[in-house]
Structure formats: structure tokens, C-alpha cells
Design a protein around this motif. Sequence first.
Motif, PDB file in Angstrom:
ATOM      1  N   THR A  89       0.831  -1.207   0.000  1.00 17.19           N
ATOM      2  CA  THR A  89       0.000   0.000   0.000  1.00 17.19           C
ATOM      3  C   THR A  89       0.860   1.250   0.000  1.00 17.19           C
ATOM      4  O   THR A  89       0.576   2.225  -0.713  1.00 17.19           O
ATOM      5  N   ALA A  90       1.931   1.226   0.781  1.00 13.80           N
ATOM      6  CA  ALA A  90       2.833   2.382   0.831  1.00 13.80           C
ATOM      7  C   ALA A  90       3.485   2.617  -0.530  1.00 13.80           C
ATOM      8  O   ALA A  90       3.590   3.759  -0.992  1.00 13.80           O
ATOM      9  N   LEU A  91       3.898   1.539  -1.175  1.00 18.49           N
ATOM     10  CA  LEU A  91       4.501   1.664  -2.504  1.00 18.49           C
ATOM     11  C   LEU A  91       3.489   2.170  -3.534  1.00 18.49           C
ATOM     12  O   LEU A  91       3.802   3.024  -4.364  1.00 18.49           O
ATOM     13  N   LEU A  92       2.273   1.641  -3.469  1.00 14.60           N
ATOM     14  CA  LEU A  92       1.247   2.042  -4.425  1.00 14.60           C
ATOM     15  C   LEU A  92       0.887   3.514  -4.254  1.00 14.60           C
ATOM     16  O   LEU A  92       0.787   4.256  -5.242  1.00 14.60           O
ATOM     17  N   ASP A  93       0.711   3.938  -3.014  1.00 14.22           N
ATOM     18  CA  ASP A  93       0.391   5.346  -2.761  1.00 14.22           C
ATOM     19  C   ASP A  93       1.482   6.262  -3.297  1.00 14.22           C
ATOM     20  O   ASP A  93       1.200   7.315  -3.888  1.00 14.22           O
ATOM     21  N   ALA A  94       2.723   5.862  -3.099  1.00 13.21           N
ATOM     22  CA  ALA A  94       3.841   6.668  -3.590  1.00 13.21           C
ATOM     23  C   ALA A  94       3.927   6.627  -5.116  1.00 13.21           C
ATOM     24  O   ALA A  94       4.198   7.640  -5.763  1.00 13.21           O
ATOM     25  N   ALA A  95       3.655   5.469  -5.691  1.00  2.73           N
ATOM     26  CA  ALA A  95       3.756   5.319  -7.144  1.00  2.73           C
ATOM     27  C   ALA A  95       2.715   6.152  -7.878  1.00  2.73           C
ATOM     28  O   ALA A  95       2.995   6.680  -8.972  1.00  2.73           O
ATOM     29  N   LEU A  96       1.525   6.286  -7.311  1.00  6.25           N
ATOM     30  CA  LEU A  96       0.446   6.995  -7.996  1.00  6.25           C
ATOM     31  C   LEU A  96       0.786   8.454  -8.283  1.00  6.25           C
ATOM     32  O   LEU A  96       0.209   9.065  -9.195  1.00  6.25           O
ATOM     33  N   LEU A  97       1.723   9.007  -7.545  1.00  8.63           N
ATOM     34  CA  LEU A  97       2.152  10.384  -7.808  1.00  8.63           C
ATOM     35  C   LEU A  97       3.014  10.470  -9.062  1.00  8.63           C
ATOM     36  O   LEU A  97       3.136  11.538  -9.673  1.00  8.63           O
ATOM     37  N   HIS A  98       3.622   9.360  -9.451  1.00  8.45           N
ATOM     38  CA  HIS A  98       4.539   9.353 -10.590  1.00  8.45           C
ATOM     39  C   HIS A  98       3.952   8.718 -11.848  1.00  8.45           C
ATOM     40  O   HIS A  98       4.456   8.965 -12.951  1.00  8.45           O
TER      41      HIS A  98
ATOM     42  N   PRO B   6       1.247   9.325 -13.649  1.00  8.16           N
ATOM     43  CA  PRO B   6       0.850  10.215 -14.753  1.00  8.16           C
ATOM     44  C   PRO B   6       2.015  10.662 -15.631  1.00  8.16           C
ATOM     45  O   PRO B   6       1.809  11.001 -16.811  1.00  8.16           O
ATOM     46  N   PHE B   7       3.215  10.661 -15.096  1.00 10.19           N
ATOM     47  CA  PHE B   7       4.385  11.132 -15.847  1.00 10.19           C
ATOM     48  C   PHE B   7       5.185   9.986 -16.463  1.00 10.19           C
ATOM     49  O   PHE B   7       5.634  10.077 -17.617  1.00 10.19           O
ATOM     50  N   ASP B   8       5.361   8.913 -15.713  1.00 11.28           N
ATOM     51  CA  ASP B   8       6.224   7.818 -16.160  1.00 11.28           C
ATOM     52  C   ASP B   8       5.489   6.505 -16.402  1.00 11.28           C
ATOM     53  O   ASP B   8       6.126   5.504 -16.755  1.00 11.28           O
ATOM     54  N   GLY B   9       4.174   6.502 -16.215  1.00  8.09           N
ATOM     55  CA  GLY B   9       3.418   5.272 -16.404  1.00  8.09           C
ATOM     56  C   GLY B   9       3.742   4.242 -15.326  1.00  8.09           C
ATOM     57  O   GLY B   9       4.399   4.541 -14.321  1.00  8.09           O
ATOM     58  N   TRP B  10       3.263   3.023 -15.554  1.00  5.39           N
ATOM     59  CA  TRP B  10       3.590   1.925 -14.628  1.00  5.39           C
ATOM     60  C   TRP B  10       4.920   1.321 -15.076  1.00  5.39           C
ATOM     61  O   TRP B  10       4.989   0.237 -15.654  1.00  5.39           O
ATOM     62  N   SER B  11       5.989   2.046 -14.797  1.00  2.00           N
ATOM     63  CA  SER B  11       7.308   1.705 -15.316  1.00  2.00           C
ATOM     64  C   SER B  11       8.300   1.476 -14.176  1.00  2.00           C
ATOM     65  O   SER B  11       8.005   1.716 -13.003  1.00  2.00           O
ATOM     66  N   GLU B  12       9.485   1.047 -14.549  1.00  3.65           N
ATOM     67  CA  GLU B  12      10.544   0.860 -13.566  1.00  3.65           C
ATOM     68  C   GLU B  12      10.927   2.191 -12.933  1.00  3.65           C
ATOM     69  O   GLU B  12      11.263   2.252 -11.737  1.00  3.65           O
ATOM     70  N   ALA B  13      10.880   3.272 -13.713  1.00  4.10           N
ATOM     71  CA  ALA B  13      11.188   4.595 -13.162  1.00  4.10           C
ATOM     72  C   ALA B  13      10.198   4.955 -12.067  1.00  4.10           C
ATOM     73  O   ALA B  13      10.579   5.500 -11.014  1.00  4.10           O
ATOM     74  N   THR B  14       8.937   4.649 -12.282  1.00  4.06           N
ATOM     75  CA  THR B  14       7.916   4.899 -11.262  1.00  4.06           C
ATOM     76  C   THR B  14       8.166   4.040 -10.033  1.00  4.06           C
ATOM     77  O   THR B  14       8.052   4.513  -8.894  1.00  4.06           O
TER      78      THR B  14
ATOM     79  N   LEU C  52       2.269  -3.371  -8.955  1.00  4.17           N
ATOM     80  CA  LEU C  52       1.539  -2.239  -8.386  1.00  4.17           C
ATOM     81  C   LEU C  52       0.304  -1.913  -9.220  1.00  4.17           C
ATOM     82  O   LEU C  52      -0.752  -1.570  -8.681  1.00  4.17           O
ATOM     83  N   ALA C  53       0.424  -2.012 -10.531  1.00  2.00           N
ATOM     84  CA  ALA C  53      -0.727  -1.776 -11.411  1.00  2.00           C
ATOM     85  C   ALA C  53      -1.824  -2.812 -11.154  1.00  2.00           C
ATOM     86  O   ALA C  53      -3.021  -2.489 -11.155  1.00  2.00           O
ATOM     87  N   ILE C  54      -1.415  -4.049 -10.930  1.00  2.87           N
ATOM     88  CA  ILE C  54      -2.377  -5.105 -10.603  1.00  2.87           C
ATOM     89  C   ILE C  54      -3.049  -4.805  -9.267  1.00  2.87           C
ATOM     90  O   ILE C  54      -4.271  -4.940  -9.123  1.00  2.87           O
ATOM     91  N   ALA C  55      -2.260  -4.381  -8.290  1.00  7.20           N
ATOM     92  CA  ALA C  55      -2.807  -4.042  -6.976  1.00  7.20           C
ATOM     93  C   ALA C  55      -3.782  -2.872  -7.084  1.00  7.20           C
ATOM     94  O   ALA C  55      -4.824  -2.855  -6.414  1.00  7.20           O
TER      95      ALA C  55
ATOM     96  N   GLU D 153      -5.939   8.880 -14.922  1.00  8.98           N
ATOM     97  CA  GLU D 153      -4.660   8.752 -15.620  1.00  8.98           C
ATOM     98  C   GLU D 153      -3.972   7.438 -15.271  1.00  8.98           C
ATOM     99  O   GLU D 153      -3.329   6.818 -16.124  1.00  8.98           O
ATOM    100  N   ALA D 154      -4.124   6.978 -14.026  1.00  5.78           N
ATOM    101  CA  ALA D 154      -3.550   5.688 -13.647  1.00  5.78           C
ATOM    102  C   ALA D 154      -4.239   4.559 -14.401  1.00  5.78           C
ATOM    103  O   ALA D 154      -3.590   3.585 -14.805  1.00  5.78           O
ATOM    104  N   VAL D 155      -5.562   4.687 -14.601  1.00  2.70           N
ATOM    105  CA  VAL D 155      -6.291   3.683 -15.383  1.00  2.70           C
ATOM    106  C   VAL D 155      -5.825   3.718 -16.833  1.00  2.70           C
ATOM    107  O   VAL D 155      -5.604   2.678 -17.453  1.00  2.70           O
ATOM    108  N   ARG D 156      -5.663   4.919 -17.386  1.00  2.00           N
ATOM    109  CA  ARG D 156      -5.218   5.063 -18.767  1.00  2.00           C
ATOM    110  C   ARG D 156      -3.847   4.413 -18.968  1.00  2.00           C
ATOM    111  O   ARG D 156      -3.623   3.675 -19.924  1.00  2.00           O
ATOM    112  N   ARG D 157      -2.951   4.682 -18.044  1.00  2.00           N
ATOM    113  CA  ARG D 157      -1.612   4.096 -18.140  1.00  2.00           C
ATOM    114  C   ARG D 157      -1.658   2.583 -17.961  1.00  2.00           C
ATOM    115  O   ARG D 157      -0.884   1.840 -18.571  1.00  2.00           O
ATOM    116  N   GLY D 158      -2.575   2.112 -17.101  1.00  2.00           N
ATOM    117  CA  GLY D 158      -2.719   0.680 -16.923  1.00  2.00           C
ATOM    118  C   GLY D 158      -3.252   0.003 -18.174  1.00  2.00           C
ATOM    119  O   GLY D 158      -2.819  -1.095 -18.543  1.00  2.00           O
TER     120      GLY D 158
END
Length: 237
Positions: free
Chosen positions: A10-19, A21-29, A55-58, A100-105
Motif C-alpha cells: 500500500t505504501a509503494l502504491l500510494d507513492a507510485a500513484l504520484l509518478h 501520470p508522468f512515467d506510467g507503470w514503469s521501472e522509473a515509477t 503495483l498496477a495489478i494491486a 490517468e492511472a487507469v489510462r496508463r494501466g
Amino acid sequence: MTVSYDEARTALLDAALLHVPFDGWSEATFQAAIRDAEMAPGVARAVCPRGAVDLAIAFHKNGDQVMLDRLGAIDMSGLKFSEKVTESVWMRIGASENKEAVRRGTTLFALPVYAGDGARLIWGTADHIWTALGDTSEDYNWYTKRATLSGVYSSTVLYWLGDDSPDAMATRAFLERRIGDVMQIEKLKSQVRKSPTLSRLMAGPEWVLGRIRPPARAQRDTMPGSWTAPRGEADRP
């Protein structure tokens, strides 16, 4: 302090959602989420072996749970069944607050390497809806219901991603049309069963399809089913 698997994810997902929109569900995110969550890389990788894909699956499964919670909190006993299905899909769309998270997913799970994951997620959403609505199918109808609803849900999500109408009312209208199309198919199936000629013509295929069984409840995320072997000639139509 020791954190549980769910808390770490959950902590990782919450943090990832901020990134996302810019980097998608990527390694950079994923790497940014590790830094923002101040988590040891080894722990993060243990929680999400495939990184941002997990994280995208979660994220998708969290949306399913929000939908189920909302379904459990309302009374739909006065609605027709088609209306219950419509409301359920609409609640699932509403649970996806981060468009945007759905779009990237959607982009991620369109890739061939992750297409299987995407199909399982959509199938799982359809299964959650039918189960919540009390579906008791134990034959091929278990599959046809979920396959049909998967198509309705996925097409509605794609429409919603491009919808800028107030309160997404254009998406709501689109969803109602798709459910209406499905009900026409069900009406046709009912007419076939009631027709003496067509019902006899379909007796063989119906018998074959009647041997198909849904997967065991514990295995229903993976989609396979089972075949019930005939007991003898007496079982034949």
C-alpha cells in the motif's frame, strides 16, 4: 518497525500513484516509489517482484474491493437484474478515481507480455460483479456471463477514458446501451429455448455445453474450468 506485506504494498502504491501520470507503470515509477516510501529496495522487490506491474495489478484489485464495499452498502432489491448489473459496472468505473492511472494501466496491459494479466484482471472484475449479485451458474453460463460482462466493462472503460462530459454522463449512456444489447441476446436465447423446433436443434450442443463446469472457487482467478464426463447413455438428450 516491522510492516506487513499489505502495508508495504500500500505504501509503494500510494507513492507510485504520484509518478504514474508522468512515467506510467514503469521501472522509473517503481524506483521513485521506493525512494518516496523510504523502503529498502530488497523489501520492495520482495513485495512486488515485477515492480510497477505488480503495483498496477494491486491498483486494479483495490478498485474491485472499493466496488464490492459500495455494493454491500446499498439496497438494489427494487431494481431489475439488468439495472443491478448496470449499477455494479458504474460503481466499478466510479471506483477508478485516478483516470490517468487507469489510462496508463490500459496501455501497460495492452502489451503482449502483460496481456494475460490484463485479461485476468478484467475477468476477475466481472466475476466479482456476478458473484456479488448472487449468480449461481454451475455450467457454461458461468463463462458466458463473465465473458460478456468482461466485454461490456472493458469497452465502457475505454469510452470513459475519452469522455469529458459532465459527471461522465455520456459514459453512463454508453454503458446502458451495451447492457441493453446484452439483454437482447438473452431475450433471443430465451426465444430459442421456447421454440419446439429450435430447442430440439440445440439439444445436442446444450448437452455438450452442459458438461462444462466452472473452476473451483479457490482457483477462479485463473479462468480454467472442468469437464464432467458422461455417466452413460441415459444422460444423452
